[in-house]
Motif scaffolding. Structure first.
Motif, PDB file in Angstrom:
ATOM      1  N   PRO A   6      21.499  31.384  -4.832  1.00 38.73           N
ATOM      2  CA  PRO A   6      21.352  31.661  -3.397  1.00 38.73           C
ATOM      3  C   PRO A   6      20.084  32.425  -3.048  1.00 38.73           C
ATOM      4  N   THR A   7      19.603  33.281  -3.934  1.00 39.43           N
ATOM      5  CA  THR A   7      18.368  34.007  -3.651  1.00 39.43           C
ATOM      6  C   THR A   7      17.189  33.053  -3.578  1.00 39.43           C
ATOM      7  N   GLU A   8      17.107  32.141  -4.544  1.00 40.64           N
ATOM      8  CA  GLU A   8      16.024  31.155  -4.558  1.00 40.64           C
ATOM      9  C   GLU A   8      16.137  30.216  -3.346  1.00 40.64           C
ATOM     10  N   LEU A   9      17.369  29.814  -3.031  1.00 46.76           N
ATOM     11  CA  LEU A   9      17.578  28.954  -1.873  1.00 46.76           C
ATOM     12  C   LEU A   9      17.047  29.610  -0.602  1.00 46.76           C
ATOM     13  N   ARG A  10      17.340  30.893  -0.439  1.00 42.66           N
ATOM     14  CA  ARG A  10      16.906  31.581   0.784  1.00 42.66           C
ATOM     15  C   ARG A  10      15.382  31.645   0.872  1.00 42.66           C
ATOM     16  N   LEU A  11      14.706  31.783  -0.263  1.00 40.28           N
ATOM     17  CA  LEU A  11      13.250  31.751  -0.257  1.00 40.28           C
ATOM     18  C   LEU A  11      12.735  30.382   0.187  1.00 40.28           C
ATOM     19  N   MET A  12      13.350  29.323  -0.308  1.00 46.01           N
ATOM     20  CA  MET A  12      12.958  27.976   0.082  1.00 46.01           C
ATOM     21  C   MET A  12      13.177  27.758   1.580  1.00 46.01           C
ATOM     22  N   GLN A  13      14.295  28.255   2.072  1.00 43.84           N
ATOM     23  CA  GLN A  13      14.557  28.136   3.501  1.00 43.84           C
ATOM     24  C   GLN A  13      13.540  28.933   4.314  1.00 43.84           C
ATOM     25  N   GLY A  14      13.064  30.042   3.752  1.00 46.24           N
ATOM     26  CA  GLY A  14      12.052  30.830   4.442  1.00 46.24           C
ATOM     27  C   GLY A  14      10.776  30.039   4.675  1.00 46.24           C
ATOM     28  N   LEU A  15      10.357  29.268   3.662  1.00 51.15           N
ATOM     29  CA  LEU A  15       9.178  28.423   3.853  1.00 51.15           C
ATOM     30  C   LEU A  15       9.478  27.328   4.871  1.00 51.15           C
ATOM     31  N   ALA A  16      10.701  26.796   4.842  1.00 47.45           N
ATOM     32  CA  ALA A  16      11.089  25.803   5.845  1.00 47.45           C
ATOM     33  C   ALA A  16      10.964  26.379   7.251  1.00 47.45           C
ATOM     34  N   GLN A  17      11.343  27.645   7.422  1.00 53.89           N
ATOM     35  CA  GLN A  17      11.209  28.283   8.728  1.00 53.89           C
ATOM     36  C   GLN A  17       9.751  28.353   9.169  1.00 53.89           C
ATOM     37  N   GLU A  18       8.860  28.691   8.225  1.00 55.78           N
ATOM     38  CA  GLU A  18       7.439  28.781   8.568  1.00 55.78           C
ATOM     39  C   GLU A  18       6.897  27.425   9.011  1.00 55.78           C
ATOM     40  N   VAL A  19       7.241  26.376   8.262  1.00 50.10           N
ATOM     41  CA  VAL A  19       6.740  25.048   8.609  1.00 50.10           C
ATOM     42  C   VAL A  19       7.341  24.585   9.940  1.00 50.10           C
ATOM     43  N   THR A  20       8.617  24.883  10.154  1.00 52.36           N
ATOM     44  CA  THR A  20       9.269  24.523  11.412  1.00 52.36           C
ATOM     45  C   THR A  20       8.538  25.135  12.597  1.00 52.36           C
TER      46      THR A  20
END
Length: 312
Positions: A6-20
């Motif tokens: 889950p920690t790694e997943l949240r980091l990946m989602q963080g980049l998704a937020q930036e691109v969004t």
């Protein structure tokens, strides 16, 4: 091997937020906030042993990541075994660092050496198209055909929303009003081949940004759960995403999908979203979902261009 937790997943989602926030048309359809949460949570138990991942940082800031699934064999719901012989890559790079895709593809070559390698680039992402072509990838004629499995990514501003209309006797519910077993049952009624388990759905419920009040369902007059859709709300970018969306096979062609979409969009707007996304089959041979989404105001943002690097 490091676990993709889950920690790694949240980091990946963080980049998704930036691109969004800055270039949503460069989001890979498998790499959105909601898609990442859904795929990771539902498949963690069955596919986790076959996952490999790598992160790239600049000044301690995540700017690229790769998530590969290696060939595997897993049981289906009918007790048969499903063999997946190719590797598949989900990935994202920050729009300001497109050159990192080359390093990412080198890593993928190493971890998936000796097997066919699959990945997706977006039709709006000309730089990535050129990079994957230079790395030996070619357009996957089968997956990208007019009857192929490619996905179209759609967007809609949450303005001018019509009110949803349900057939008489049907009513809207949320997952907060039903049991886990009933929620999983509604999912299987819409996708009979799905391997979603109760344990996996419990993980979905614990995964950010799942909210039971944004998991919408429709109950038929006999209380059968006739439709289900999860809405993933990202409060930071004020965007939401439908994933997954489905209707019970016995209740299709009654307007439930349209009603559920409109109801869900009203809920997302009330929760603070100003824009909403949804992915759907894009091939002309499978127009039903696309026509439904277009009917409630979605329009294409980008589409998948499936790529393959064959070993032979």
């Amino acid at each position: 091997m490091d676990e993709l937790g889950p920690t790694e997943l949240r980091l990946m989602q963080g980049l998704a937020q930036e691109v969004t926030a800055i270039r949503p048309e460069l989001l890979n359809s498998e790499a959105t906030v909601g898609e990442l949460a859904w795929v990771w949570a539902k498949d963690f138990d069955s596919l986790g042993p076959f996952w490999r991942h790598k992160f790239w940082y600049v000044d301690k800031r995540l700017v690229a990541w790769a998530w590969a699934c290696l060939p595997h064999r897993i049981p289906r719901r009918d007790s048969a075994l499903r063999d997946v012989e190719a590797a598949n890559l989900i990935w994202q790079v920050h729009p300001e660092r497109p050159e990192l895709l080359t390093e990412l593809l080198d890593w993928y070559d190493d971890v998936a050496d000796g097997v066919d390698r699959l990945l997706i680039v977006q039709s709006a992402d000309a730089k990535s198209q050129a990079i994957v072509a230079a790395h030996g990838y070619a357009f996957d004629e089968e997956a990208g055909a007019d009857d192929g499995s490619w996905v179209q990514f759609n967007a809609r501003d949450l303005t001018d929303l019509p009110d949803p209309q349900l057939p008489e006797g049907f009513e809207f519910l949320t997952a907060s009003e039903i049991s886990v077993a009933d929620a999983v049952g509604a999912h299987h009624a819409a996708w009979p081949r799905s391997t979603l388990t109760h344990t996996a759905f419990e993980r979905v419920r614990r995964t950010w940004p799942y909210r039971s009040d944004l998991h919408v369902l429709i109950a038929a007059p006999d209380r059968t759960l006739a439709a289900t859709a999860v809405i993933w709300l990202d409060e930071e970018t004020r965007t939401a995403e439908f994933e997954p969306v489905g209707t019970h096979q016995d209740f299709r062609r009654r307007g439930l999908g349209t009603a559920q979409q409109l109801h869900g969009m009203h809920l997302a707007r009330a929760a603070g979203a100003t824009r909403i996304f949804v992915a759907c089959p894009g091939a002309p041979a499978s127009p039903a979902a696309r026509d439904m989404y277009f009917g409630v105001g979605f329009r294409e943002l980008t589409r998948d261009l499936p790529q393959i690097k064959a070993t032979k």
